[in-house]
Design a protein around this motif. Structure first.
Motif, PDB file in Angstrom:
ATOM      1  N   LEU A 169      -4.205  -7.973 -25.611  1.00  0.00           N
ATOM      2  CA  LEU A 169      -3.101  -7.558 -24.757  1.00  0.00           C
ATOM      3  C   LEU A 169      -3.252  -6.113 -24.314  1.00  0.00           C
ATOM      4  N   LEU A 170      -3.705  -5.266 -25.235  1.00  0.00           N
ATOM      5  CA  LEU A 170      -3.918  -3.865 -24.895  1.00  0.00           C
ATOM      6  C   LEU A 170      -5.024  -3.691 -23.869  1.00  0.00           C
ATOM      7  N   ASP A 171      -6.023  -4.619 -23.924  1.00  0.00           N
ATOM      8  CA  ASP A 171      -7.169  -4.501 -23.017  1.00  0.00           C
ATOM      9  C   ASP A 171      -6.890  -5.057 -21.632  1.00  0.00           C
ATOM     10  N   LEU A 172      -5.791  -5.798 -21.441  1.00  0.00           N
ATOM     11  CA  LEU A 172      -5.498  -6.372 -20.130  1.00  0.00           C
ATOM     12  C   LEU A 172      -5.245  -5.268 -19.116  1.00  0.00           C
ATOM     13  N   PRO A 173      -5.687  -5.437 -17.847  1.00  0.00           N
ATOM     14  CA  PRO A 173      -5.446  -4.420 -16.827  1.00  0.00           C
ATOM     15  C   PRO A 173      -3.967  -4.337 -16.481  1.00  0.00           C
ATOM     16  N   PHE A 174      -3.567  -3.184 -16.019  1.00  0.00           N
ATOM     17  CA  PHE A 174      -2.181  -2.977 -15.601  1.00  0.00           C
ATOM     18  C   PHE A 174      -1.962  -3.732 -14.297  1.00  0.00           C
ATOM     19  N   THR A 175      -1.085  -4.716 -14.305  1.00  0.00           N
ATOM     20  CA  THR A 175      -0.978  -5.612 -13.156  1.00  0.00           C
ATOM     21  C   THR A 175       0.296  -5.388 -12.343  1.00  0.00           C
ATOM     22  N   THR A 176       1.132  -4.455 -12.730  1.00  0.00           N
ATOM     23  CA  THR A 176       2.353  -4.211 -11.973  1.00  0.00           C
ATOM     24  C   THR A 176       2.013  -3.393 -10.738  1.00  0.00           C
ATOM     25  N   ALA A 177       1.882  -4.057  -9.606  1.00  0.00           N
ATOM     26  CA  ALA A 177       1.455  -3.389  -8.386  1.00  0.00           C
ATOM     27  C   ALA A 177       2.643  -2.782  -7.663  1.00  0.00           C
ATOM     28  N   GLN A 178       2.403  -1.634  -7.035  1.00  0.00           N
ATOM     29  CA  GLN A 178       3.417  -1.000  -6.206  1.00  0.00           C
ATOM     30  C   GLN A 178       3.543  -1.765  -4.889  1.00  0.00           C
ATOM     31  N   SER A 179       4.742  -1.781  -4.333  1.00  0.00           N
ATOM     32  CA  SER A 179       4.947  -2.417  -3.036  1.00  0.00           C
ATOM     33  C   SER A 179       4.388  -1.534  -1.934  1.00  0.00           C
ATOM     34  N   CYS A 180       4.139  -2.158  -0.810  1.00  0.00           N
ATOM     35  CA  CYS A 180       3.613  -1.454   0.355  1.00  0.00           C
ATOM     36  C   CYS A 180       4.623  -0.416   0.845  1.00  0.00           C
ATOM     37  N   HIS A 181       4.149   0.763   1.224  1.00  0.00           N
ATOM     38  CA  HIS A 181       5.026   1.802   1.765  1.00  0.00           C
ATOM     39  C   HIS A 181       5.583   1.358   3.112  1.00  0.00           C
ATOM     40  N   PRO A 182       6.894   1.553   3.350  1.00  0.00           N
ATOM     41  CA  PRO A 182       7.501   1.129   4.623  1.00  0.00           C
ATOM     42  C   PRO A 182       6.803   1.725   5.842  1.00  0.00           C
ATOM     43  N   VAL A 183       6.372   2.980   5.735  1.00  0.00           N
ATOM     44  CA  VAL A 183       5.702   3.611   6.882  1.00  0.00           C
ATOM     45  C   VAL A 183       4.422   2.854   7.233  1.00  0.00           C
ATOM     46  N   GLN A 184       3.669   2.462   6.203  1.00  0.00           N
ATOM     47  CA  GLN A 184       2.418   1.750   6.447  1.00  0.00           C
ATOM     48  C   GLN A 184       2.680   0.318   6.899  1.00  0.00           C
ATOM     49  N   SER A 185       3.725  -0.281   6.372  1.00  0.00           N
ATOM     50  CA  SER A 185       4.105  -1.625   6.813  1.00  0.00           C
ATOM     51  C   SER A 185       4.458  -1.622   8.295  1.00  0.00           C
ATOM     52  N   GLU A 204       5.372 -10.873   8.282  1.00  0.00           N
ATOM     53  CA  GLU A 204       6.813 -10.890   8.499  1.00  0.00           C
ATOM     54  C   GLU A 204       7.429  -9.567   8.069  1.00  0.00           C
ATOM     55  N   ASN A 205       8.238  -9.003   8.956  1.00  0.00           N
ATOM     56  CA  ASN A 205       8.948  -7.768   8.651  1.00  0.00           C
ATOM     57  C   ASN A 205       9.895  -8.002   7.471  1.00  0.00           C
ATOM     58  N   GLY A 206       9.912  -7.060   6.564  1.00  0.00           N
ATOM     59  CA  GLY A 206      10.762  -7.194   5.386  1.00  0.00           C
ATOM     60  C   GLY A 206      10.022  -7.694   4.169  1.00  0.00           C
ATOM     61  N   GLN A 207       8.850  -8.274   4.381  1.00  0.00           N
ATOM     62  CA  GLN A 207       8.029  -8.711   3.254  1.00  0.00           C
ATOM     63  C   GLN A 207       7.092  -7.585   2.826  1.00  0.00           C
ATOM     64  N   ASP A 208       6.636  -7.650   1.595  1.00  0.00           N
ATOM     65  CA  ASP A 208       5.672  -6.683   1.071  1.00  0.00           C
ATOM     66  C   ASP A 208       4.358  -6.861   1.815  1.00  0.00           C
ATOM     67  N   CYS A 209       3.932  -5.840   2.557  1.00  0.00           N
ATOM     68  CA  CYS A 209       2.729  -5.983   3.383  1.00  0.00           C
ATOM     69  C   CYS A 209       1.471  -6.148   2.529  1.00  0.00           C
ATOM     70  N   CYS A 210       1.565  -5.786   1.259  1.00  0.00           N
ATOM     71  CA  CYS A 210       0.413  -5.969   0.377  1.00  0.00           C
ATOM     72  C   CYS A 210       0.104  -7.441   0.142  1.00  0.00           C
ATOM     73  N   LEU A 211       1.060  -8.305   0.496  1.00  0.00           N
ATOM     74  CA  LEU A 211       0.871  -9.744   0.342  1.00  0.00           C
ATOM     75  C   LEU A 211       0.448 -10.415   1.647  1.00  0.00           C
ATOM     76  N   TRP A 212       0.323  -9.640   2.714  1.00  0.00           N
ATOM     77  CA  TRP A 212      -0.049 -10.216   4.005  1.00  0.00           C
ATOM     78  C   TRP A 212      -1.544 -10.553   4.027  1.00  0.00           C
ATOM     79  N   ASP A 213      -1.872 -11.586   4.810  1.00  0.00           N
ATOM     80  CA  ASP A 213      -3.274 -11.961   4.985  1.00  0.00           C
ATOM     81  C   ASP A 213      -4.057 -10.803   5.598  1.00  0.00           C
TER      82      ASP A 213
END
Length: 609
Positions: free
Chosen positions: A18-34, A62-71
């Motif tokens: 568990l300690l060796d697992l990578p940190f997986t909590t990703a930050q959401s896309c910045h609104p300016v970049q979205s 789609e506007n309002g969605q996390d752009c990090c999840l966009w194709d």
């Protein structure tokens, strides 16, 4: 006790895992970049019919969605910054402007806009704002103009691909993109981390190949095919320590191979359609990892060195159209990894025993113009992977029976041999679902031809044989059909009029009779129609005027009785027509303006009434 020790060990290992697992909590896309991504998407249009299989990725943003999840969008897991944008084959069309919101994505490390249509936009110097960029791919996207010097400011670049499409011929013209000599020198001097550099079809006529001497030692792939390069290639390019793939084909460059010090890493060497002085050197056998050696149409002389037998990893050997002499290389049978072997159009002497190929079980392409000895046991040869077979001018006297095992065959050329007699029955079962090109011209084959069994046949050449009987109708996909210089008789079947893809139809020098079918006018793609030296009667169908692309027409030496077809003088693309030795009659206007059409280069009306 042992049980508890085992349990403790498992708990301890699980905790550590568990300690060796990578940190997986990703930050959401910045609104300016979205917003920047959405604005960039909205500045372009989506055309789903642009390229086959293009994927309109941006239509799913789609506007309002996390752009990090966009194709096509990749973000940094810690900061949330957009670091990757892959919009290749995304059906995008439009112009890239200096104030584009794309340039607000300052943290980009990878940008791929390949295979879209940017309507001859220039490659903008504003790209230099991406100081962290490692991958830049603008291939096949219709950019034009000068490649800006500012590209050289991207000092972290590992991949730079500005190439356009390439079809592997010597006549393909560069795109509207060009690079100056000074800019190229700065580019190769500054981009010291570069591993992949692709510039196919970029106009480099102003670039001196001598500047290649400064290419990064990190370079693994360098491709600059059909770039109008001129001059002498510095030999040190073959010594770059990490070079894997070098492709400089279709340039007017002079190549001198080194006598030693080849880079041991090279896997692919493609120098077709260049000027290579002298012979293939023995030293090329130092390239122990070489898989592709393509030297077609390079004016090579001398024999193929037997030392090539040491290239045990070789899968492709292409020496098409050179001046190679000596005995045909029998050692190729020891290169058991060969998939593609092309020795077409050379000056070999002597006979090559076909048994040398029996070890090449993975062979997909074989091209030879040497005299072959096909023994009676050739049926034992199994070439189940063979797709293309070119055995022109090999002194064959019969159809090679080993073809019976080639179920994947797509192209077959047995032209200019001495094959006689009828086509064997087993031949009609050959590769029914795959064969698309069949050339058995210039032989002594006789008999009639039944209905063609091949559904995908596109090119058929039966000319210069002894075929007789009714004319066979090729399958619907056929666009090239030649049956000239045979003994076919009877009328042209009306089924020919259904061949909507037909561009070339040559039926000259047969015993065909009857009238020329009016429905041939339905063949709107037809550019060549040659019906000379037959026994056609009646009139020349006015419907042929519907064949707007018709460039060549020959109905000479027939019995056509008709008024002079004045519409021929008005056909837009017609470059030549031949009506001689028929019974055309009527008045022909003086040779003034109609005869001066730029497209019309020759016509013959001798011996008509």
């Amino acid at each position: 006790m042992e049980f508890y020790q085992t349990l403790c060990l498992l708990v301890s290992l699980s905790a550590q895992a568990l300690l060796d697992l990578p940190f997986t909590t990703a930050q959401s896309c910045h609104p300016v970049q979205s917003n920047a991504l959405l604005q960039f998407s909205n500045s372009l249009t989506v055309k789903t019919d642009m390229y086959p299989h293009c994927d309109p990725k941006t239509t799913r943003w789609e506007n309002g969605q996390d752009c990090c999840l966009w194709d096509g969008v990749a973000c940094d897991n810690v900061t949330g910054n957009v670091i990757g944008l892959d919009l290749s084959f995304s059906c995008l069309q439009g112009t890239l402007h200096p104030d584009s919101s794309l340039f607000a994505l300052r943290h980009l490390q990878s940008l791929n806009l390949g295979a879209n249509n940017f309507l001859t936009s220039p490659i903008l110097p504003e790209l230099s704002v991406f100081t962290d960029l490692r991958h830049l791919n603008l291939t096949y996207s219709n950019f034009s103009g000068l490649v800006p010097t500012e590209i050289s400011y991207l000092s972290k670049l590992v991949l730079l691909d500005l190439s356009q499409t390439f079809n592997g011929t010597s006549t393909y013209a560069p795109s509207g993109l060009r690079i100056e000599n000074t800019d190229f020198k700065v580019l190769v001097q500054n981009l010291t981390e570069l591993r992949v550099l692709k510039l196919d079809l970029v106009d480099m006529s102003a670039v001196s190949p001598s500047s290649f001497v400064n290419l990064s030692s990190s370079l693994t792939i360098f491709s600059a095919s059909s770039c109008h390069l001129q001059g002498e290639l510095p030999p040190n390019i073959f010594s770059l320590p990490n070079l894997l793939d070098l492709d400089l084909q279709s340039n007017d460059i002079t190549v001198s191979f080194p006598k030693s010090n080849w880079s041991k890493s090279v896997e692919s060497l493609t120098l077709s359609y260049t000027n290579i002085s002298g012979k293939i050197p023995d030293s090329i056998s130092e390239l122990k990892n070489l898989k592709t050696l393509a030297l077609r149409s390079c004016m090579l002389i001398g024999s193929i060195p037997s030392s090539l037998v040491n290239l045990t990893e070789l899968t492709r050997l292409d020496l098409w159209n050179n001046e190679l002499t000596g005995h045909p290389p029998s050692f190729v049978g020891k290169l058991e990894r060969l998939i593609h072997l092309d020795l077409f159009y050379n000056n070999f002497i002597g006979v090559l025993d076909f048994r040398v190929f029996s070890t090449l079980k993975n062979l997909q392409f074989l091209g030879l113009t040497v005299e072959l000895n096909l023994d009676s046991n050739s049926t034992n040869y199994i070439f189940s992977e063979l797709e293309i077979l070119e055995l022109s001018s090999c002194n064959l006297i019969e159809f090679p029976s080993f073809l019976n095992s080639s179920r994947k065959l797509r192209q077959l050329n047995l032209s200019k041999n001495k094959i006689s007699g009828r086509i064997p029955r087993w031949f009609w079962d050959l590769a029914k679902d795959t064969l698309s090109i069949l050339d058995i011209s210039s032989n002594l084959i006789e008999g009639d031809i039944p209905q063609f069994p091949w559904k995908e046949l596109a090119v058929v050449d039966l000319s210069d044989n002894l075929f007789q009987g009714p004319l066979p109708t090729p399958p619907l996909p056929t666009f090239f059909f030649s049956a000239s210089y045979n003994r076919f008789s009877g009328e042209i079947p009306s089924s020919f009029c259904k061949l909507s893809s037909l561009r070339l139809l040559r039926l000259a020098n047969n015993n065909l009779s009857g009238s020329i079918p009016h429905c041939l006018g339905n063949l709107t793609e037809l550019s060549v129609l040659d019906l000379g030296a037959n026994k056609f009667e009646g009139t020349l169908p006015r419907s042929l005027n519907n064949c707007a692309l018709l460039g060549q027409l020959n109905v000479s030496y027939n019995k056509i009785n008709d008024t002079f077809p004045k519409w021929l003088l008005e056909a837009e693309f017609l470059s030549s027509f031949d009506l001689q030795f028929n019974e055309f009659h009527g008045q022909i206007d003086p040779p003034t303006d109609p005869f001066l059409r730029p497209s019309l280069r020759s016509f013959s009306i001798a011996n008509i009434i």
